[in-house]
Design an enzyme around this catalytic site. Sequence first.
Site, PDB file in Angstrom:
ATOM      1  N   HIS A 138     -11.728  -0.965  50.791  1.00  0.00           N
ATOM      2  CA  HIS A 138     -11.351  -0.651  50.017  1.00  0.00           C
ATOM      3  C   HIS A 138     -10.995  -1.182  48.300  1.00  0.00           C
ATOM      4  O   HIS A 138     -10.907  -0.815  47.897  1.00  0.00           O
ATOM      5  CB  HIS A 138     -10.464   0.127  49.890  1.00  0.00           C
ATOM      6  CG  HIS A 138     -10.575   1.963  51.102  1.00  0.00           C
ATOM      7  ND1 HIS A 138      -9.473   2.385  51.230  1.00  0.00           N
ATOM      8  CD2 HIS A 138     -11.482   1.806  51.573  1.00  0.00           C
ATOM      9  CE1 HIS A 138     -10.093   3.844  52.234  1.00  0.00           C
ATOM     10  NE2 HIS A 138     -11.598   3.318  52.299  1.00  0.00           N
ATOM     11  N   GLU A 241       2.996   8.428  63.621  1.00  0.00           N
ATOM     12  CA  GLU A 241       2.790   9.746  64.147  1.00  0.00           C
ATOM     13  C   GLU A 241       1.542   9.950  65.288  1.00  0.00           C
ATOM     14  O   GLU A 241       0.873   9.399  64.694  1.00  0.00           O
ATOM     15  CB  GLU A 241       3.031  10.651  63.038  1.00  0.00           C
ATOM     16  CG  GLU A 241       2.223  10.141  62.052  1.00  0.00           C
ATOM     17  CD  GLU A 241       2.285  10.839  60.464  1.00  0.00           C
ATOM     18  OE1 GLU A 241       3.332  12.033  60.772  1.00  0.00           O
ATOM     19  OE2 GLU A 241       2.193  11.142  59.677  1.00  0.00           O
ATOM     20  N   ALA A 257       5.105  -0.115  62.506  1.00  0.00           N
ATOM     21  CA  ALA A 257       4.104  -1.650  62.540  1.00  0.00           C
ATOM     22  C   ALA A 257       4.967  -2.672  62.576  1.00  0.00           C
ATOM     23  O   ALA A 257       4.806  -3.639  63.593  1.00  0.00           O
ATOM     24  CB  ALA A 257       2.743  -2.054  61.569  1.00  0.00           C
TER      25      ALA A 257
END
Length: 274
Positions: A138, A241, A257
Site C-alpha cells: 500500500h 480476533e 503479535a
Amino acid sequence: MTTPPIEHIADIAAAIGSADSVCVITGAGVSAESGLRTFRGVTGMTAEDHGSMASLWKDFDPATLATAEAFAADPERVTRWYDWRRLGCLAAEPNAAHLGLAEIERRVAARGAEFTLLTQNVDRLHQRAGSRNVVELHGTIMAWRCLRTGKEVEPEPRPFDRFPPRSPLVDDSSDPLGVLRPSVVWFGEMLPPDAVARAEAAAASCDLFLSVGTSSVVYPAAGFIQRARERGADTAEINLEPTPISRLVRWSVRAKAGAALGAVAAALGSRPGP
Ligand code: OAD
C-alpha cells in the site's frame, strides 16, 4: 502469575525452520503495540497504553480521506490528516512483533532459504526493525509524490508548513500541480504492479504462509493466502480476533503479535541448526 504458553508456536517455528521459502503478510495489528491505530477491529490496547486507540475508520470516514476524489475535493484536509499520521509513524518505535519478524528473517536467510515480508502498513516500522525483503503493498506514508513530475520525495521529519505541501521539484509557486500527495494507495487505486508481482510470486512459491495482524478483508492483499493454499503451503494466522481466513489456516493463533512473534523467534533460536 505466569502467562499460559501461546498455542501452535512450536508448530509454526518448526514449519519456518524447515521451509525453503517463507512468506509473511502483515497489517495494522502489527503496529498496534507501537501505539499506531488500526483501521478496524480490536487493538488490545487501552487509552492508558498510548492515548486514544480507537480504530481509525471508527473516528474518520475513509471516503473523505483515503480516495483520490477526497484529495481533489479538499487537498488541505486530506494532506493535513496524512501529515498527522506521518508524524505519528515517525514518533513510533518498532515493537516486539517487528523485531521478531526481523529476527525470523535473519535466521531463515542464514540457512539460505527465502523470506518475503508483504506488508499493508505504510509506517516503515518493519524496515526500521531490520527487516530487509519487504514488499510495501500500500505504498508508504514516508514518501510523497509530486503531482507535476510524478516523482517521489522523502520529506523532512517535521510537519509541513503548508497544506497541501508544495513540491520542492516545482519552481513555479503558482502551478496548481506543484503539490505533494502521500505515496500511499487510496481506495479505488491500483496497487504498485511490481509489489503485486513480487507478492504473488512469493505466495505462490512459499512452504509457509503466515498472516499477522490483518483483518484480511482488503483485496488483493487478502487473496495471497489462497495462492499459498493452492500450492499446498502450510498456513498460519496470528490475530487478536477471528478473521475471514481463521477457518482456512492450519494454525490459528489468538494472541498479540508481539508476544507470539517473539515466541516464534525464540523457538527458532533454540532449534538445532541445519
Ligand atoms: P485492520 O485495522 O483492518 O485490521 C487490524 C487487525 O489486527 C484486526 O483484525 C485486529 O484484530 C488485529 N490486531 C489488533 N491489534 C493486534 C495485536 N496487538 N496483535 C495481533 N493482532 C492485532 O488493518 P489491515 O488489515 O492492515 O488501507 O487493513 C488493511 C487496509 O485497510 C489498510 O492498509 C488500509 C485500511 O483501509 C488503505 O488505507 C487503502
